[in-house]
Design a protein around this motif. Structure first.
Motif, PDB file in Angstrom:
ATOM      1  N   GLU A 194      28.500  77.563  13.503  1.00 38.11           N
ATOM      2  CA  GLU A 194      29.891  76.666  13.088  1.00 38.11           C
ATOM      3  C   GLU A 194      29.590  75.483  12.046  1.00 38.11           C
ATOM      4  O   GLU A 194      30.271  75.388  11.105  1.00 38.11           O
ATOM      5  N   PHE A 223      23.943  81.109   2.624  1.00 34.31           N
ATOM      6  CA  PHE A 223      24.740  81.209   3.782  1.00 34.31           C
ATOM      7  C   PHE A 223      25.284  82.577   4.117  1.00 34.31           C
ATOM      8  O   PHE A 223      26.206  82.806   4.825  1.00 34.31           O
ATOM      9  N   THR A 255      25.327  83.110   7.857  1.00 33.33           N
ATOM     10  CA  THR A 255      26.507  82.365   8.705  1.00 33.33           C
ATOM     11  C   THR A 255      27.781  82.262   8.083  1.00 33.33           C
ATOM     12  O   THR A 255      28.487  81.554   7.792  1.00 33.33           O
ATOM     13  N   PRO A 256      28.240  83.591   8.238  1.00 30.32           N
ATOM     14  CA  PRO A 256      29.650  83.978   7.560  1.00 30.32           C
ATOM     15  C   PRO A 256      30.787  83.162   8.338  1.00 30.32           C
ATOM     16  O   PRO A 256      31.892  83.007   7.755  1.00 30.32           O
ATOM     17  N   GLU A 257      30.637  82.771   9.587  1.00 38.96           N
ATOM     18  CA  GLU A 257      31.788  82.002  10.380  1.00 38.96           C
ATOM     19  C   GLU A 257      31.731  80.428  10.257  1.00 38.96           C
ATOM     20  O   GLU A 257      32.412  79.787  11.064  1.00 38.96           O
ATOM     21  N   LEU A 258      30.609  80.130   9.426  1.00 36.57           N
ATOM     22  CA  LEU A 258      30.490  78.592   9.235  1.00 36.57           C
ATOM     23  C   LEU A 258      31.967  77.888   8.920  1.00 36.57           C
ATOM     24  O   LEU A 258      32.613  78.292   8.024  1.00 36.57           O
ATOM     25  N   LYS A 259      32.166  76.847   9.589  1.00 39.02           N
ATOM     26  CA  LYS A 259      33.340  75.841   9.524  1.00 39.02           C
ATOM     27  C   LYS A 259      33.207  74.667   8.953  1.00 39.02           C
ATOM     28  O   LYS A 259      34.075  73.969   8.364  1.00 39.02           O
ATOM     29  N   ILE A 267      31.143  82.242   2.824  1.00 39.70           N
ATOM     30  CA  ILE A 267      31.739  81.509   3.838  1.00 39.70           C
ATOM     31  C   ILE A 267      33.171  81.085   3.716  1.00 39.70           C
ATOM     32  O   ILE A 267      33.472  79.675   3.664  1.00 39.70           O
ATOM     33  N   LEU A 285      35.269  78.228   6.004  1.00 41.19           N
ATOM     34  CA  LEU A 285      34.977  76.868   5.936  1.00 41.19           C
ATOM     35  C   LEU A 285      36.181  75.984   5.800  1.00 41.19           C
ATOM     36  O   LEU A 285      37.180  76.250   5.186  1.00 41.19           O
TER      37      LEU A 285
END
Length: 564
Positions: free
Chosen positions: A214, A231, A234-238, A258, A261
């Motif tokens: 995240e 990234f 990390t495709p679900e990085l918020k 991402i 985000l």
């Protein structure tokens, strides 16, 4: 206070929280070992040098222990084993160089461990393998070994690593290809380079193996900025924070992996433009912070591509108080969705006379009163005129020339009607120089020699020094008829084309049979398609063909004489 005397707090045996911060204690007070109900002990910012095995012998209920800011050099396992219920342990800002077997004693309930700001050169994460409940780990080192052990820490959520400068740091990070942190548990990863910047290429390799779910934070990281591959895992990085770095050139491809985000902080990164956000596909972004950067002009169109944005902080940027920022100023004042933090305090840095004034005090009305609108209209008209001129030149230039000559012929005809001068010639002969032999050999002997006509020939009767177009006009209107000797060479001649155009206008204007067409060659109608006016005349008028009358030339010349 340098010492808490023995027996000072012995009577408070049911004490649960004890705070002795900011003193000069050199050892753990003796009475603490008798506080069996103690749950929180805060001894920050003292001068404690060592921890003995008896210091916490009876404090089995202790849950939180804060020892930050002391001079502790090591932690013995006998100290740890006395704290089975410990959930928070803060050993930051001490002088610990190694942990030895300190954490080989299982602390099954420990959730937060902070060991930053200790002179640990090489940190073996394998030492934390027994901390199965660990959720937050803050470490600092020059080199990390066995970081793969984090994969066994199933509950680890937040990992913060402070990286101290080292000559071969880049090489050490390249060994991180064996790191496999459990991507289902780790939510947040923070990398902070201390004292001097760390190379971004090394961090990229680190990030591609340690995959936060995240949140990712990188501070004081320099080098080539992240790209579209950084990234990818990390495709679900918020939440993304990249501060104190040199992101002079930010590419939108960096954000494409991402799309979810929600928070982006690029402060202190020397960014000069926000245009990269227009193609970044950040439709879910709510929080945007770019303080202390190098933004002078902000394109308000960018915010149309951030439909979810509710918070914007652009403090401490060198804004330009000119019309280039007029759109941004109006957006700050009028938008109802996004809170522009401290927007009313943004100051101008350029131009120099306006330095220190407030950005929102700039009068944007002057941008519309200084002739900009007039310039816009003028430039638009110029562009349209250029396009129209190009179109006319390429597609209509011959039509315009024809119209001009017809107008000249019209004026000439009007003058002739007023003077009522008689015709000087019986016929004007329009022919191409390649057909001059036929005119002299066949036409002149018959029409001038036998029939006594007076013909007008351009090489013989045109007035020297007079413009050609005037000679042509005088010849056509000064003759009773115009005889066009048509061949393929005639059709390709520009002057012959003008002659027949003039004669056609006279035909149209006077409504008289003043035009005689003589074809020296058989020319199919399809070959006349490029010569639209000639084809139109051939379809409407009877014409004479020399090849068809070659066997009976007398009849041919009688047909020529008939219109007269």
């Amino acid at each position: 206070m340098a010492e808490l005397r023995k027996g000072s707090i012995q009577s408070i045996n049911r004490l649960q929280t004890l705070n002795v911060t900011n003193n000069r204690l050199t050892i753990v007070p003796y009475d603490i070992r008798n506080l069996t109900f103690l749950e929180v002990l805060n001894m920050q910012n003292n001068t404690i040098l060592t921890l003995s095995c008896e210091d916490f012998v009876n404090t089995t209920s202790l849950r939180e222990l804060y020892l930050t800011g002391n001079r502790i050099t090591d932690i013995k396992s006998c100290v740890i084993e006395k704290l089975p219920n410990l959930t928070v342990l803060d050993l930051s800002y001490n002088l610990i160089m190694t942990f030895g077997d300190s954490f080989e004693i299982p602390l099954h309930k420990l959730e937060i461990l902070d060991v930053i700001q200790n002179p640990i050169k090489t940190l073996d994460v394998k030492k934390f393998q027994q901390l199965q409940s660990l959720k937050v780990l803050n470490v600092e080192t020059q080199l990390l070994n066995n970081l793969y052990v984090c994969n066994d820490l199933q509950l680890l959520d937040h990992l913060t690593i402070y990286l101290r400068p080292r000559e071969n740091f880049k090489t050490s990070v390249s060994n991180y290809s064996e790191i496999h942190v459990n991507s289902h548990s780790l939510k947040s990863l923070t990398l902070i380079a201390k004292d001097q910047p760390t190379d971004f290429d090394s961090v990229k390799k680190f990030l591609m193996t340690v995959k936060p779910a995240e949140k990712f934070t990188a501070i004081n990281i320099y080098g080539d900025p992240p790209d579209g591959r950084t990234f990818k895992l990390t495709p679900e990085l918020k939440s993304l924070t990249l501060t104190k770095t040199d992101l002079l050139i930010v590419k939108h491809k960096m954000f494409l992996p991402i799309p979810h985000l929600q928070s982006l902080d690029l402060s202190e990164s020397e960014i000069k433009s926000l245009d990269f956000l227009m193609l970044a596909n950040l439709s879910a972004l709510r929080y945007l912070k770019l303080t202390d950067s190098d933004l002078s002009v902000v394109n308000e169109t960018v915010f149309q591509y951030l439909p979810s944005l509710t918070y914007l902080d652009l403090s401490n940027n060198p804004f330009t108080c000119e019309c280039l920022n007029a759109g941004f100023i109006q957006w700050v004042k009028s938008n109802k969705q996004t809170q522009v933090f401290n927007g009313h305090q943004y100051e101008c840095s350029f131009p120099v006379p306006k330095r220190g004034t407030l950005l929102l005090d700039f009068d944007v009305k002057t941008c519309w009163e200084d002739g900009s609108f007039l310039y816009f209209i003028s430039s638009t008209c110029l562009v349209v005129l250029t396009l129209l001129t190009s179109f006319v030149y390429n597609f209509l230039r011959w039509h315009l020339k024809y119209t001009f000559h017809l107008f000249q012929a019209f004026l000439y005809d009007s003058r002739k009607r007023k003077t009522m001068n008689p015709h000087q010639f019986d016929a004007f002969v329009s022919y191409n120089v390649h057909d001059e032999g036929w005119v002299y050999r066949e036409m002149l002997p018959v029409l001038e020699g036998q029939q006594g006509w007076r013909l007008c020939l351009h090489h013989r009767d045109f007035q020297p020094g007079k413009p050609i177009i005037e000679n042509i006009t005088d010849a056509i209107y000064g003759s009773r008829k115009t005889i066009c000797v048509i061949s393929r060479s005639y059709l390709q001649s520009e002057w012959c084309s003008r002659e027949i155009q003039m004669a056609s206008f006279r035909l149209f204007d006077e409504q008289k049979d003043v035009l005689i067409l003589l074809f020296l060659e058989e020319i199919p109608a399809r070959h006349l398609s490029p010569y639209y006016r000639m084809r139109k005349l051939v379809k409407k008028r009877t014409y004479l063909s020399w090849p068809q009358a070659a066997e009976h030339p007398g009849v041919f010349w009688q047909n020529v004489q008939r219109p007269f």
